[in-house]
Structures are given as C-alpha cells and as structure tokens.
Design an enzyme around this catalytic site. Structure first.
Site, short mmCIF file in Angstrom:
data_model
loop_
_atom_site.label_atom_id
_atom_site.label_comp_id
_atom_site.label_asym_id
_atom_site.label_seq_id
_atom_site.Cartn_x
_atom_site.Cartn_y
_atom_site.Cartn_z
N SER A 20 0.80 -1.22 0.00
CA SER A 20 0.00 0.00 0.00
C SER A 20 0.84 1.28 0.00
O SER A 20 0.46 2.23 -0.70
CB SER A 20 -0.96 0.00 1.19
OG SER A 20 -1.90 -1.03 1.05
N THR A 63 -5.23 -3.41 8.25
CA THR A 63 -5.07 -4.74 7.68
C THR A 63 -4.91 -5.77 8.79
O THR A 63 -5.05 -5.45 9.98
CB THR A 63 -3.94 -4.75 6.63
OG1 THR A 63 -3.96 -6.00 5.95
CG2 THR A 63 -2.56 -4.53 7.23
N LYS A 67 -8.73 -5.82 11.56
CA LYS A 67 -9.94 -5.32 10.87
C LYS A 67 -11.21 -5.44 11.71
O LYS A 67 -12.16 -4.70 11.49
CB LYS A 67 -10.14 -6.07 9.55
CG LYS A 67 -9.12 -5.72 8.49
CD LYS A 67 -9.45 -6.42 7.18
CE LYS A 67 -8.39 -6.13 6.13
NZ LYS A 67 -8.78 -6.64 4.80
N ASN A 88 -11.67 -1.75 6.95
CA ASN A 88 -10.31 -1.68 6.40
C ASN A 88 -9.87 -0.23 6.15
O ASN A 88 -8.77 0.00 5.66
CB ASN A 88 -10.18 -2.51 5.11
CG ASN A 88 -10.69 -1.78 3.88
OD1 ASN A 88 -11.62 -0.98 3.97
ND2 ASN A 88 -10.08 -2.03 2.74
N ASP A 104 -12.84 -3.10 0.85
CA ASP A 104 -12.58 -4.42 0.24
C ASP A 104 -13.80 -4.86 -0.55
O ASP A 104 -13.71 -5.47 -1.62
CB ASP A 104 -12.31 -5.48 1.31
CG ASP A 104 -10.96 -5.29 1.98
OD1 ASP A 104 -10.03 -4.79 1.32
OD2 ASP A 104 -10.83 -5.66 3.17
N GLY A 127 -15.13 -20.02 -0.12
CA GLY A 127 -14.60 -19.59 1.16
C GLY A 127 -15.68 -18.93 1.99
O GLY A 127 -16.74 -18.54 1.47
N ALA A 128 -15.41 -18.83 3.30
CA ALA A 128 -16.40 -18.24 4.21
C ALA A 128 -15.73 -17.43 5.31
O ALA A 128 -16.31 -17.21 6.37
CB ALA A 128 -17.27 -19.35 4.82
N GLY A 129 -14.49 -16.98 5.07
CA GLY A 129 -13.78 -16.15 6.04
C GLY A 129 -14.11 -14.68 5.85
O GLY A 129 -15.11 -14.32 5.21
N ALA A 131 -12.67 -12.35 4.04
CA ALA A 131 -12.64 -11.87 2.65
C ALA A 131 -13.92 -12.30 1.92
O ALA A 131 -14.51 -11.52 1.16
CB ALA A 131 -11.41 -12.42 1.94
N GLY A 235 -6.19 -10.83 -8.38
CA GLY A 235 -6.30 -10.25 -7.04
C GLY A 235 -5.65 -8.89 -6.94
O GLY A 235 -6.03 -8.07 -6.09
P1 ATR Z 1 -9.81 -14.57 5.42
O1 ATR Z 1 -10.32 -13.85 6.63
O2 ATR Z 1 -8.58 -13.98 4.82
O3 ATR Z 1 -10.88 -14.81 4.41
P2 ATR Z 1 -9.96 -17.10 6.82
O4 ATR Z 1 -10.95 -16.55 7.78
O5 ATR Z 1 -8.83 -17.90 7.37
O6 ATR Z 1 -9.27 -15.98 5.95
O7 ATR Z 1 -10.78 -17.94 5.74
C1 ATR Z 1 -10.12 -18.79 4.89
C2 ATR Z 1 -11.15 -19.53 4.04
O8 ATR Z 1 -10.41 -20.34 3.15
C3 ATR Z 1 -12.05 -20.45 4.84
O9 ATR Z 1 -13.32 -20.43 4.29
C4 ATR Z 1 -11.39 -21.81 4.65
O10 ATR Z 1 -12.28 -22.89 4.66
P3 ATR Z 1 -12.77 -23.57 6.04
O11 ATR Z 1 -13.90 -22.71 6.53
O12 ATR Z 1 -13.19 -24.92 5.63
O13 ATR Z 1 -11.58 -23.57 6.94
C5 ATR Z 1 -10.84 -21.69 3.27
N1 ATR Z 1 -9.72 -22.59 3.07
C6 ATR Z 1 -8.47 -22.47 3.55
N2 ATR Z 1 -7.71 -23.51 3.17
C7 ATR Z 1 -8.50 -24.31 2.41
C8 ATR Z 1 -8.30 -25.54 1.71
N3 ATR Z 1 -7.10 -26.16 1.69
N4 ATR Z 1 -9.34 -26.07 1.02
C9 ATR Z 1 -10.54 -25.45 1.01
N5 ATR Z 1 -10.79 -24.28 1.67
C10 ATR Z 1 -9.80 -23.74 2.36
#
Ligand code: ATR
Length: 268
Positions: A20, A63, A67, A88, A104, A127-129, A131, A235
């Site tokens: 940044s 970051t 956050k 952010n 973001d 994904g469900a984190g 981001a 990205g």
């Molecule tokens: P961020 O906040 O950056 O999004 P995070 O909260 O660690 O990071 O989220 C990471 C995401 O990547 C999660 O959804 C994770 O899936 P799980 O909920 O099953 O843990 C996903 N992820 C990370 N490694 C993975 C893998 N090898 N295969 C599939 N999903 C993965």
C-alpha cells in the site's frame, strides 16, 4: 514534505510486506497532493484512534489482524462495514470523528465489474472467512446473487444465513448455473502455486473467474480459467480498487487508477 503535509498510513501486524505505501504515495504524487502514506506495525489497535487524534493523522488503512478489533474503538462505523463485520479504512471527518468503512467490498465489485456487470448474475464465492464476507455482501449490494461454497459446512452455512443466500459444500460444487466464480480461500497462494480450490471441470468458458490472491498474480485457478476462454480478474486488481476507494474517501478526488496499477505491479 513540509509542516502542512497530510499523513496517512496502514496499520497491521506484520506490515513490512505491505504494498500500500508504494501505491498510495504514487497516487498522492500523481494527484499533486501534499500528502504521504506510511506503514505502522501496530500490536495495540485500541490505541490507534488516540494516536491519530494526537498526531493529526488524516486516514488509515487497516489490515490483518486488526480489521475486526478496530471497530470497537472508532467514533462510528458505516452500515456496510457493520454488516460485513470488518473495517479496512479509517477516515477523519471534517468534525474530527474517526469513522470506519470497508473498501474491500466495493473494491471487489469494481474489479469484477471491470469484466462485466454483476447485477443479476449468480456468483459462487469459494470460502467463508473475512474476505468471503466482504465479497459476498458486495455482490448482494450490487444486485448479484451470492452462493457460498465452503469446505467446512457450519462456517459456510453461517455466512449464507447472514446473507439469506444459498450454500453449497465445496466437495459437492460442480459450477453448474454459475456465472461468476470468486476464490477467497488461500488455496493457490505461493508457495503452493500448483493448487487450485476447484478442479477444471467446475469451470466453463462463459464464466468470469476472479481470484483475490495476488501472489502469484496468475494463480492456477486463473490460468485454468484463461485456458478455457473465461474472462479473468486477478487479485491485484481488487487490491488496487480497494486502495483507489480509500484514496477517494480521504481526498474527495478521483483516484489515478493507472498510476496506482503501475506502482502496484512494480511491487510484485
Ligand atoms: P480470510 O479472513 O482472509 O478470508 P480465513 O478466515 O482464514 O481468511 O478464511 C479462509 C477460508 O479459506 C475459509 O473459508 C477456509 O475454509 P474452512 O472454513 O473450511 O476452513 C478456506 N480454506 C483455507 N484452506 C483451504 C483448503 N485447503 N481447502 C478449502 N478451503 C480452504
């Protein structure tokens, strides 16, 4: 720089790898602003608002890992950042209040819309984190239809419930009916650059495919998608767009996107 230079920065821990400063300083310079942007390695985020008030810092990017924690100590948080549950960007308003927002989310949508409209499109989000949450709320806000796809069912369902959207376990994902696919997992990030979160069989040529990973810039997922003829968005474009929106929040000027892209590319 002189006594009138406006100070901005990014707070995180660690923050030494942040791209940044290079990107935002290039933008300030191109816009002819007497402003600078620094990196602050911070382990006590709760002290940052006082530090900003004391030193007259005008705005701050936030970051990992701050956050979420920063939200409790600001004077206000905008509704979208509240829904996402993460800030952010901190902006010092004219009345001195420090207000949190989340670029973001809109940054992801601006990056996606560089390839075509999101409204009305079915968007599979891997994904469900944190981001994934920002991308999913952004998609919904832009009139798209998010579908959460995640390895861990409980976590995926929790995000889908918060959105009122559908959930598909990653193991059962086929790509059928998907217009846009966005990877928010870390699968494919260096050094594990041979990995892709989904097999090629989940992709088809009509899809737009975005990866939020930018190390490497062309992930395995994006090279598989490009080989099939999909539109791809990397990205780095999302990173540039979230930074451009911060610039615009702070300066009320339109961001010099091309200058920011050139500066960000040079950091890779
Ligand atoms: P961020 O906040 O950056 O999004 P995070 O909260 O660690 O990071 O989220 C990471 C995401 O990547 C999660 O959804 C994770 O899936 P799980 O909920 O099953 O843990 C996903 N992820 C990370 N490694 C993975 C893998 N090898 N295969 C599939 N999903 C993965």
């Amino acid at each position: 720089m002189d006594a009138a230079t406006m100070v901005y920065g990014v707070m995180g821990h660690p923050v030494g790898h942040s791209r940044s400063p290079v990107m935002l300083n290039a933008a300030f310079q191109a816009a002819g602003l007497n402003a600078c942007y620094l990196a602050f390695d911070v382990t006590t985020p709760e002290k940052v608002p006082d530090a900003m008030r004391t030193l007259g810092i005008c705005g701050m990017s936030v970051t990992i890992p701050h956050k979420v924690a920063i939200m409790d100590v600001l004077d206000g948080v905008d509704p979208m950042a509240l829904a996402i549950g993460a800030v952010n960007t901190i902006t010092r308003k004219a009345d001195g209040r420090l207000v949190g927002s989340n670029t973001d989310c809109a940054g992801a949508i601006a990056a996606l819309e560089s390839a075509g409209p999101v409204a009305g499109k079915k968007v599979a989000i891997l994904g469900a984190g944190g981001a994934a949450r920002a991308v999913a709320f952004g998609v919904q806000n832009a009139g798209g239809i998010p579908v959460i796809v995640n390895r861990t069912i409980a976590k995926g369902e929790a995000l889908a419930n918060a959105l009122g959207s559908a959930f598909v376990p990653l193991a059962g994902f086929t790509g059928d009916g998907t217009d846009i696919l966005v990877n928010t997992t870390s699968v494919g990030m260096a050094p594990d650059t041979d990995a892709s979160p989904v097999p090629k069989t989940c992709l088809s040529s009509h899809m737009t495919v975005m990866d939020i990973i930018y190390t490497p810039r062309t992930t395995r997922l994006l090279s598989d998608a490009a080989a099939l003829g999909c539109k791809v968005v990397d990205g780095l474009e999302m990173f540039i767009r979230q930074g451009a929106l911060q610039f615009e929040n702070w300066t009320k000027k339109s961001a010099p996107i091309d200058v920011m892209r050139e500066a960000a590319c040079k950091t890779l």
